[in-house]
Design a protein around this motif. Structure first.
Motif, mmCIF file in Angstrom:
data_model
loop_
_atom_site.group_PDB
_atom_site.id
_atom_site.type_symbol
_atom_site.label_atom_id
_atom_site.label_comp_id
_atom_site.label_asym_id
_atom_site.label_seq_id
_atom_site.Cartn_x
_atom_site.Cartn_y
_atom_site.Cartn_z
ATOM 1 N N GLY A 22 -21.955 -5.831 84.974
ATOM 2 C CA GLY A 22 -20.666 -5.244 85.323
ATOM 3 C C GLY A 22 -20.798 -4.210 86.429
ATOM 4 O O GLY A 22 -19.933 -4.104 87.306
ATOM 5 N N THR A 23 -21.884 -3.451 86.406
ATOM 6 C CA THR A 23 -22.149 -2.474 87.463
ATOM 7 C C THR A 23 -22.315 -3.170 88.811
ATOM 8 O O THR A 23 -21.770 -2.715 89.832
ATOM 9 C CB THR A 23 -23.424 -1.673 87.130
ATOM 10 N N MET A 26 -18.959 -4.261 90.091
ATOM 11 C CA MET A 26 -18.210 -3.125 90.647
ATOM 12 C C MET A 26 -18.693 -2.779 92.046
ATOM 13 O O MET A 26 -17.889 -2.529 92.957
ATOM 14 C CB MET A 26 -18.354 -1.904 89.733
ATOM 15 N N SER A 29 -17.581 -5.314 94.500
ATOM 16 C CA SER A 29 -16.133 -5.238 94.713
ATOM 17 C C SER A 29 -15.708 -3.961 95.421
ATOM 18 O O SER A 29 -14.511 -3.768 95.695
ATOM 19 C CB SER A 29 -15.401 -5.330 93.364
ATOM 20 N N TYR A 31 -16.214 -0.746 94.274
ATOM 21 C CA TYR A 31 -15.867 0.361 93.381
ATOM 22 C C TYR A 31 -17.120 1.147 93.002
ATOM 23 O O TYR A 31 -18.234 0.627 93.037
ATOM 24 C CB TYR A 31 -15.187 -0.171 92.113
ATOM 25 N N ASP A 32 -16.892 2.384 92.611
ATOM 26 C CA ASP A 32 -17.983 3.260 92.203
ATOM 27 C C ASP A 32 -18.223 3.082 90.702
ATOM 28 O O ASP A 32 -17.385 3.491 89.887
ATOM 29 C CB ASP A 32 -17.613 4.712 92.510
ATOM 30 N N PRO A 33 -19.348 2.477 90.306
ATOM 31 C CA PRO A 33 -19.579 2.250 88.877
ATOM 32 C C PRO A 33 -19.748 3.527 88.078
ATOM 33 O O PRO A 33 -19.371 3.587 86.908
ATOM 34 C CB PRO A 33 -20.864 1.412 88.851
ATOM 35 N N GLY A 36 -16.377 4.706 87.462
ATOM 36 C CA GLY A 36 -15.728 3.768 86.547
ATOM 37 C C GLY A 36 -16.136 3.995 85.105
ATOM 38 O O GLY A 36 -15.282 4.106 84.216
ATOM 39 N N TYR A 37 -17.444 4.094 84.867
ATOM 40 C CA TYR A 37 -17.915 4.296 83.502
ATOM 41 C C TYR A 37 -17.608 5.703 83.004
ATOM 42 O O TYR A 37 -17.406 5.912 81.798
ATOM 43 C CB TYR A 37 -19.416 4.002 83.410
ATOM 44 N N MET A 308 -9.358 3.737 83.350
ATOM 45 C CA MET A 308 -10.119 3.416 84.564
ATOM 46 C C MET A 308 -9.243 3.298 85.811
ATOM 47 O O MET A 308 -9.618 3.813 86.874
ATOM 48 C CB MET A 308 -10.938 2.147 84.339
ATOM 49 N N ILE A 314 -10.091 1.575 89.290
ATOM 50 C CA ILE A 314 -10.701 0.286 88.952
ATOM 51 C C ILE A 314 -9.742 -0.502 88.060
ATOM 52 O O ILE A 314 -9.263 0.029 87.063
ATOM 53 C CB ILE A 314 -12.050 0.491 88.238
ATOM 54 N N LEU A 318 -11.637 -5.693 85.331
ATOM 55 C CA LEU A 318 -13.089 -5.533 85.382
ATOM 56 C C LEU A 318 -13.669 -5.252 83.996
ATOM 57 O O LEU A 318 -14.772 -5.698 83.678
ATOM 58 C CB LEU A 318 -13.467 -4.412 86.346
#
Length: 349
Positions: A22-23, A26, A29, A31-33, A36-37, A308, A314, A318
């Motif tokens: 998933g990281t 991200m 795509s 995005y900043d994982p 996001g987390y 998120m 995000i 996702l």
């Protein structure tokens, strides 16, 4: 390495692999994982309201996971948890509306029992067809899901209400909601149903592991011919297994009807809780305590995902991808088990 330790490592590794992939998604795509987390974590534990909502979401997941896990432990695959949940939801709300002059100590248990009975009856049908005519339960339970959806919609629209979209709210005497939980969780929808779910966890464990009947149920699931040769009632145990599984699913519906929403509405599609229960059971290794931890993970992901888009931009999709990846790696458990065993053998040498 012991088999028990391996069984614990497989879901843990599956979750980690899902998060890692998933990281990567991200990052690809744009995005900043980390953000996001972090937003996901804050959406689960950042405020007491989110904690309350997470536990509220976990409650039906536990019961749906128990329904799938119980059937699986007895050699059956109950894909009909969604339908059993829906009829349980309707039955609980119906009783909650119809008997509004009863005291709470009678009305609430009656509504909960009605949900369990409705789910049990919906599980009885595929169990009977499996036992008597060897009709595969997967096919029957899938079809029963659609029957449940459309029959309950028809009853809500034509019998229970003139509003055409949902029923009236249940009486307070049938509600699982709690002013106490509202006060300590900043008015979240957390309700007393979590204790019903945890009681069912104990019931499943005790029944399967500590009783003669549970031994028979597991034996029939493991080998029907050997069980019949030993004098066990194979057909009766198949039916009983589906009935108990359906009762757990019906209770999951009661948690939604009596706790989270307080009414039954016309559903344009399935709720998804019953199908998520399959993933919860798989991740939990089809054991009672494992289902609790898996439900905590899935409930946390579902509730935390709502934060998120707000904090990290995000999309919720996702998180659905991460959940799907976890399920994929759990389904690939045999491959993970093989790799663990290979590495453990090398470590011994």
């Amino acid at each position: 390495m012991s088999n028990r330790l391996t069984n614990i490592l497989i879901p843990v590794i599956s979750v980690l692999l899902g998060i890692i992939v998933g990281t990567i998604i991200m990052l690809v795509s744009g995005y900043d994982p980390v953000a996001g987390y972090s937003a996901l974590w804050q959406g689960i534990f950042g405020e007491v309201y989110y904690v309350g909502e997470t536990i509220r979401q976990v409650t039906p997941y536990i019961l749906a996971g128990l329904a799938v896990a119980f059937a699986f432990r007895t050699g059956l695959f109950n894909i009909g948890v969604e339908g059993q949940l829906i009829v349980g939801w309707l039955a609980a709300v119906w009783v909650g509306i119809a008997f509004d002059d009863l005291p709470k100590y009678i009305h609430l248990p009656m509504a909960v029992i009605a949900a369990a009975l409705a789910g049990a009856i919906w599980g009885f049908i595929p169990g009977l067809l499996k036992a008597k005519y060897r009709v595969h339960e997967v096919i029957v339970t899938i079809m029963m899901n659609y029957i449940a959806l459309h029959v309950t919609n028809s009853i809500i629209r034509d019998v229970l209400t003139e509003r055409k979209d949902r029923t009236d709210y249940i009486a307070d005497s049938a509600s699982l909601s709690s002013p106490f939980f509202e006060s300590i969780t900043d008015y979240s929808r957390l309700h007393w149903g979590i204790f019903i779910a945890l009681a069912c966890v104990f019931i499943m464990w005790f029944l399967l592991e500590k009783t003669t009947r549970g031994y028979e149920l597991r034996s029939v699931g493991f080998n029907q011919h050997a069980s019949q040769y030993a004098g066990m009632n194979v057909n009766g145990n198949i039916i009983l297994s589906m009935v108990i599984s359906g009762a757990f699913a019906g209770l999951a519906g009661a948690m939604e009807g009596l706790g989270t929403f307080g009414y039954a509405s016309i559903k344009g599609g399935f709720t998804g809780v019953g199908f998520d229960g399959i993933a919860v059971a798989l991740l939990g290794g089809n054991v009672a305590i494992g289902v609790v931890f898996a439900a905590l993970l899935f409930g946390g992901l579902k509730v935390g995902a709502l934060n998120m888009p707000l904090e990290a931009g995000i999309p919720n999709e996702l998180v659905d991808i991460i959940i799907a990846l976890i399920i994929f790696f759990v389904a690939s458990g045999y491959m993970i088990r093989y790799l663990i065993q290979r590495f453990s053998k090398k470590g011994v040498k």
